[in-house]
Design a protein around this motif. Structure first.
Motif, short mmCIF file in Angstrom:
data_model
loop_
_atom_site.label_atom_id
_atom_site.label_comp_id
_atom_site.label_asym_id
_atom_site.label_seq_id
_atom_site.Cartn_x
_atom_site.Cartn_y
_atom_site.Cartn_z
N ASP A 173 3.75 -4.07 3.62
CA ASP A 173 4.80 -4.99 3.16
C ASP A 173 4.20 -6.30 2.65
OD1 ASP A 173 6.87 -3.27 3.67
OD2 ASP A 173 7.18 -3.97 5.73
N ALA A 174 3.18 -6.79 3.35
CA ALA A 174 2.54 -8.03 2.91
C ALA A 174 1.83 -7.84 1.57
CB ALA A 174 1.56 -8.51 3.97
N ALA A 175 1.19 -6.67 1.38
CA ALA A 175 0.49 -6.41 0.12
C ALA A 175 1.44 -6.21 -1.04
CB ALA A 175 -0.41 -5.19 0.28
N SER A 176 2.66 -5.76 -0.77
CA SER A 176 3.65 -5.53 -1.83
C SER A 176 4.47 -6.78 -2.15
CB SER A 176 4.58 -4.38 -1.44
OG SER A 176 5.26 -4.69 -0.22
N GLY A 177 4.16 -7.91 -1.50
CA GLY A 177 4.86 -9.15 -1.80
C GLY A 177 6.05 -9.41 -0.91
N GLY A 178 6.07 -8.83 0.25
CA GLY A 178 7.16 -9.09 1.19
C GLY A 178 7.82 -7.82 1.69
N GLU B 79 5.08 2.48 -8.57
CA GLU B 79 4.27 1.33 -8.14
C GLU B 79 3.96 1.41 -6.64
OE1 GLU B 79 5.97 -2.00 -11.32
OE2 GLU B 79 6.60 -2.02 -9.22
N ALA B 80 4.93 1.83 -5.84
CA ALA B 80 4.70 1.96 -4.40
C ALA B 80 3.68 3.05 -4.11
CB ALA B 80 6.02 2.25 -3.69
N TRP B 81 3.78 4.16 -4.84
CA TRP B 81 2.81 5.25 -4.64
C TRP B 81 1.39 4.80 -4.96
CZ3 TRP B 81 3.95 10.34 -3.10
CH2 TRP B 81 2.88 11.24 -3.16
N LEU B 82 1.21 4.10 -6.09
CA LEU B 82 -0.12 3.63 -6.49
C LEU B 82 -0.65 2.57 -5.53
CD1 LEU B 82 0.36 3.42 -10.37
CD2 LEU B 82 -0.79 5.20 -9.05
N LEU B 83 0.24 1.71 -5.01
CA LEU B 83 -0.19 0.69 -4.07
C LEU B 83 -0.69 1.32 -2.76
CD1 LEU B 83 -0.41 -2.29 -3.17
CD2 LEU B 83 1.96 -2.11 -2.39
N ILE B 84 0.07 2.27 -2.22
CA ILE B 84 -0.34 2.93 -0.98
C ILE B 84 -1.64 3.70 -1.18
CG2 ILE B 84 0.31 4.67 0.72
CD1 ILE B 84 3.22 3.86 0.28
N GLN C 67 9.65 7.18 1.00
CA GLN C 67 10.46 6.75 2.14
C GLN C 67 10.02 7.46 3.43
OE1 GLN C 67 14.65 7.16 1.49
NE2 GLN C 67 15.20 6.70 3.63
N TYR C 68 9.78 8.77 3.36
CA TYR C 68 9.34 9.51 4.54
C TYR C 68 7.97 9.02 5.01
CZ TYR C 68 13.09 12.76 3.30
OH TYR C 68 14.32 13.32 3.00
N PHE C 69 7.09 8.75 4.06
CA PHE C 69 5.77 8.26 4.42
C PHE C 69 5.85 6.87 5.06
CE2 PHE C 69 1.94 5.83 3.43
CZ PHE C 69 0.94 6.66 3.90
N TYR C 70 6.70 6.02 4.50
CA TYR C 70 6.82 4.65 5.00
C TYR C 70 7.45 4.62 6.39
CZ TYR C 70 8.28 -0.26 5.13
OH TYR C 70 8.48 -1.57 5.49
N GLU C 71 8.44 5.46 6.62
CA GLU C 71 9.10 5.48 7.93
C GLU C 71 8.19 6.02 9.02
OE1 GLU C 71 12.59 7.76 7.35
OE2 GLU C 71 13.71 6.16 6.31
N GLY C 72 7.24 6.86 8.69
CA GLY C 72 6.34 7.40 9.69
C GLY C 72 5.16 6.52 10.02
N LEU C 73 5.02 5.38 9.34
CA LEU C 73 3.89 4.49 9.60
C LEU C 73 4.02 3.78 10.93
CD1 LEU C 73 3.43 2.83 6.08
CD2 LEU C 73 1.68 4.14 7.28
N GLN C 74 2.87 3.41 11.51
CA GLN C 74 2.86 2.52 12.66
C GLN C 74 3.25 1.12 12.21
OE1 GLN C 74 2.15 3.23 15.97
NE2 GLN C 74 2.07 5.42 15.45
#
Length: 328
Positions: free
Chosen positions: A182-187, A196-201, A167-174
């Motif tokens: 979001d598009a790569a995770s299916g929406g 799964e989110a960690w491996l995807l990033i 969550q901290y990593f995602y909130e700090g993204l541009q």
């Protein structure tokens, strides 16, 4: 016996050798253990400075000691004997002030070392950096992911769950990289589990490093004002100063013949007069010579009338101009 000793002997300090804080495990019979100089040179060094990372030093030390395999010698015995050689300066002094015999295992030594050089205040500071991490403009996804992992590695006891880390990593993204994830995770990334989110990033960050691209002309929003960069402004300022200096040099150009400032060398009047004389000589027209011409190559009769010279029958009296009352 005390009365028989002199004052010098009584004042001399007695320094009994203090044993080290580490109590080494006893070895089996007929086994001698000695650290080789090659192992000591391979050990990492820790000086106790504020910018050093104690956890990273422990990891490097474990790597070197795990490569040493001696018969009937455990890895813990090797670490206890080799660790003092990895400390320098302030860290070495700290080891000498630890109470004698207070360390008997490698776990105790590592705990005391981290407690001294990685206090709780430093852990709190790193935990705050993890919670408030931000991706800088122009920073790639791979660089941002590497920065995040290094912060987590520097503070292994951050006690932050994997869900909060994502969550901290995602909130700090541009916004652009966030939309791509979001598009790569299916929406939405929230539809993935933390693992799964960690491996995807992680996969997307590695892919951006391998197949990254540079935007030659990045798009701007309509209401965004284009501002020249500092480097461009500096280049324009340097160019303007150079042009100004060149203009001043042209205005203050000094003639190389008469040393005047009003005209350049190729427009000097003396040079034009010489050219006119050469043209008249080529056409056979005698050129009138100026009286007392200093540039004459032949005899100049005009020098005979010069007031600074005397010729003919004029009296050569060196004392004619003396004031009255002086004798010759």
């Amino acid at each position: 016996m005390a009365n028989a000793r002199t004052l010098r002997e009584l004042a001399a300090p007695e320094l009994p050798q203090q044993p080290l804080c580490i109590t080494f495990p006893t070895l089996a019979e007929n086994i001698s253990f000695k650290l080789k100089s090659g192992l000591i040179h391979l050990l990492p060094t820790f000086h106790g400075l504020s910018g050093e990372e104690p956890h990273k030093h422990i990891q490097k030390f474990d790597v070197v000691c795990s490569s040493m395999k001696l018969p009937r010698i455990t890895e813990e015995q090797i670490k206890l004997r080799a660790f003092p050689f990895s400390l320098k300066d302030a860290a070495k002094d700290w080891l000498y002030y630890v109470p004698t015999g207070s360390i008997t295992t490698w776990a105790q030594l590592k705990k005391k070392f981290l407690k001294k050089f990685f206090p709780a205040s430093q852990a709190v500071s790193l935990r705050k950096e993890i919670c408030s991490i931000k991706q800088y403009p122009g920073e790639s996804l791979y660089d941002y992911w590497e920065k995040f992992n290094k912060l987590c590695t520097r503070c292994p006891q951050h006690q932050i769950s994997e869900q909060l880390l994502i969550q901290y990593f995602y909130e700090g993204l541009q916004s652009s990289d966030r939309s791509i994830i979001d598009a790569a995770s299916g929406g939405a990334l929230a539809n993935k589990t933390p693992r799964e989110a960690w491996l995807l990033i992680e996969s997307m960050a590695q892919n951006s490093q391998q197949f990254g691209f540079c935007e030659s002309n990045p798009t701007r929003r309509i209401n965004e004002v284009e501002k020249p960069s500092i480097q461009q402004q500096l280049s324009e300022l340097i160019f303007f100063v150079r042009q100004l200096a060149v203009g001043n040099m042209h205005q203050a150009k000094v003639c190389g013949i008469c040393t005047n400032v009003g005209h350049p060398t190729d427009s000097c009047p003396m040079l034009q007069e010489n050219e006119a004389e050469q043209v008249n000589m080529a056409e056979g027209v005698p050129t009138p010579r100026r009286p007392y011409d200093p540039y004459s190559n032949t005899y100049n009769p005009g020098w005979r009338d010069h007031p600074n010279f005397s010729y003919g029958n004029k009296p050569q009296n060196a004392f004619s101009n003396l004031p009255p009352g002086f004798q010759q």
